[in-house]
Design a protein around this motif. Structure first.
Motif, short mmCIF file in Angstrom:
data_model
loop_
_atom_site.label_atom_id
_atom_site.label_comp_id
_atom_site.label_asym_id
_atom_site.label_seq_id
_atom_site.Cartn_x
_atom_site.Cartn_y
_atom_site.Cartn_z
N THR A 109 0.73 -1.23 0.06
CA THR A 109 -0.11 0.10 -0.03
C THR A 109 0.92 1.25 -0.10
O THR A 109 1.82 1.33 0.86
N TYR A 110 0.63 2.12 -0.83
CA TYR A 110 1.20 3.33 -0.90
C TYR A 110 0.18 4.62 -0.38
O TYR A 110 -1.20 4.52 -0.66
N ALA A 111 0.81 5.83 0.12
CA ALA A 111 -0.32 6.83 0.50
C ALA A 111 0.41 8.11 0.04
O ALA A 111 1.38 8.31 -0.27
N ALA A 112 -0.63 9.01 -0.40
CA ALA A 112 -0.25 10.15 -1.02
C ALA A 112 -1.60 11.21 -0.91
O ALA A 112 -2.60 10.75 -0.71
N ALA A 113 -1.37 12.42 -0.98
CA ALA A 113 -2.46 13.34 -1.04
C ALA A 113 -3.11 13.77 -2.31
O ALA A 113 -4.16 14.22 -2.49
N ARG A 114 -2.27 13.52 -3.32
CA ARG A 114 -2.63 13.72 -4.91
C ARG A 114 -2.39 12.59 -5.66
O ARG A 114 -1.44 12.03 -5.65
N PRO A 115 -3.31 12.28 -6.56
CA PRO A 115 -3.17 10.94 -7.29
C PRO A 115 -1.80 10.89 -8.13
O PRO A 115 -1.32 10.03 -8.22
N GLU A 116 -1.35 12.45 -8.61
CA GLU A 116 -0.05 12.34 -9.57
C GLU A 116 1.06 11.83 -8.78
O GLU A 116 1.93 11.46 -9.31
N GLU A 117 0.89 11.87 -7.46
CA GLU A 117 2.21 11.53 -6.65
C GLU A 117 2.19 10.11 -6.70
O GLU A 117 3.45 9.40 -6.79
N PHE A 118 1.34 9.18 -7.16
CA PHE A 118 1.31 7.84 -7.45
C PHE A 118 2.22 7.55 -8.65
O PHE A 118 2.60 6.17 -8.97
N ALA A 119 2.51 8.34 -9.34
CA ALA A 119 3.40 8.27 -10.69
C ALA A 119 4.82 7.59 -10.32
O ALA A 119 5.43 7.15 -11.17
N ALA A 120 5.08 7.81 -8.94
CA ALA A 120 6.59 7.60 -8.41
C ALA A 120 6.54 5.97 -8.15
O ALA A 120 7.63 5.47 -8.01
N ILE A 121 5.35 5.34 -8.28
CA ILE A 121 5.24 3.90 -7.89
C ILE A 121 5.80 3.24 -9.36
O ILE A 121 5.71 3.67 -10.49
N PRO A 122 6.67 2.20 -9.25
CA PRO A 122 7.42 1.67 -10.01
C PRO A 122 6.46 1.13 -11.21
O PRO A 122 5.26 0.63 -10.91
N ALA A 172 -3.07 3.76 -2.74
CA ALA A 172 -2.97 3.07 -3.93
C ALA A 172 -2.29 1.43 -3.58
O ALA A 172 -1.52 1.41 -2.63
N GLN A 173 -2.86 0.70 -4.22
CA GLN A 173 -2.52 -0.70 -4.03
C GLN A 173 -2.52 -1.45 -5.59
O GLN A 173 -3.17 -1.05 -6.35
N PRO A 174 -1.54 -2.22 -5.82
CA PRO A 174 -1.34 -3.10 -7.15
C PRO A 174 -2.61 -3.66 -7.17
O PRO A 174 -3.07 -4.34 -6.31
N TYR A 175 -3.07 -3.63 -8.49
CA TYR A 175 -4.28 -4.54 -8.75
C TYR A 175 -4.01 -5.67 -8.75
O TYR A 175 -2.99 -6.19 -9.13
N VAL A 176 -4.99 -6.55 -8.09
CA VAL A 176 -4.86 -7.95 -8.04
C VAL A 176 -5.69 -8.85 -8.98
O VAL A 176 -6.85 -8.53 -9.08
#
Length: 322
Positions: A109-122, A172-176
């Protein structure tokens, strides 16, 4: 017994908990209902030690009812579920940390305040599922295929967009990968019931909502979640992924849809918990879950509280909620 129910606006017409309130009244219990979203509540008069045997909450995440429930607990009153357990699952970011620390099968699980921050996820971890950390009933949950789609609105004209101002923390979590069918396991004070339904991420996938057999592995996961979080009435969303079952959401006091005689069972559980106490907060990061697997693919005999008349019990009627 004297019970107090806190019911918020979203559930004012739902079978859970309104049918439960009616059932308890038929059984001869005194039930006071408070509507924290649309009425004045005198805290000094309502919340005092000895005024109620237990308080029960049916609320949305982040609603005012949870604060009132905490006030009742501070006054020494029993709450259903235990208020500390509710806090542990209402914040999905906190719940993910507690669950992984206890060795439960939950996604990274990842956490962020804005959706665009999840772009840093591999990029190899995409697609991902993004949702509000305080979400409920599938609100603003979306599947994001690639990092460049993170800025897409969650609904028409951005309605329900978790990136909107004051939207709060996101996870955000990787889709299962799965068949498009969610497995929902409900626990009614230790008795477990498994149901199938359509995944909110795959609305086009036709699934008939129904009760299904509960395997020992799924029963163990669901029971362990109750032990780790200290919950008595709860539901767990489980996906059957390529590497085995994964728990993707936990809800306190869910709808209990497809549970046989749900209203009577939940009502009886509330009376028992009010009389004997709840499980309490059991969440300890890093602790191993030690719950005993439960088997409940078929409904066990219903035990009616001693104070309840056995004749004339109305049939269960479930409505709304997830």
């Amino acid at each position: 017994m004297r019970l107090c129910f806190l019911v918020e606006e979203q559930y004012r017409h739902d079978g859970m908990p309104l049918d439960v309130i009616r059932q308890l009244d038929v059984w001869g219990h005194q039930v006071d209902v408070r509507w924290p979203g649309r009425s004045l509540i005198s805290l000094s008069d309502v919340i005092r030690a000895g005024s109620h045997d237990a308080w029960v909450l049916k609320t949305v995440s982040g609603g005012p009812g949870l604060t009132l429930l905490e006030a009742a607990a501070t006054a020494g009153l029993t709450t259903v579920n235990d208020v500390r357990a509710i806090r542990g699952v209402r914040d999905k970011a906190l719940a993910a940390v507690i669950a992984r620390g206890a060795g439960l099968p939950v996604p990274v699980t990842y956490a962020a305040a804005r959706p665009e921050e999840f772009a840093a996820i591999p990029e190899a971890e995409f697609p991902i599922v993004v949702k509000p950390a305080d979400g409920s009933s599938g609100r603003a949950v979306r599947l994001v295929a690639t990092p460049d789609r993170l800025r897409d609105p969650a609904g028409p004209a951005g309605a329900g967009d978790p990136g909107a101002p004051d939207g709060g923390l996101l996870i955000a979590q990787p889709y299962v990968p799965n068949s498009g069918t969610d497995l929902k396991v409900y626990s009614v004070a230790g008795e477990l019931y498994a149901t199938e339904r359509c995944s909110p991420l795959h609305p086009a996938h036709a699934v008939r909502e129904r009760q299904v057999p509960l395997t020992p592995e799924i029963a163990r996961i669901a029971a362990d979640i109750g032990t780790v979080f200290g919950l008595d009435l709860y539901g767990v969303d489980i996906l059957l992924g390529p590497d085995g079952p994964v728990a993707v959401d936990i809800n306190d006091f869910p709808s209990f849809r497809q549970v046989p005689d749900a209203v009577a069972r939940v009502s009886a559980a509330i009376v028992d918990l009010a009389r004997n106490g709840t499980s309490g907060a059991g969440a300890i990061p890093g602790a191993a879950a030690t719950a005993t697997p439960a088997a409940a693919s078929s409904a066990p005999p219903l035990t009616v509280p001693p104070s309840a008349p056995r004749a004339g019990r109305p049939a269960a009627s479930i409505g709304g909620g997830r």
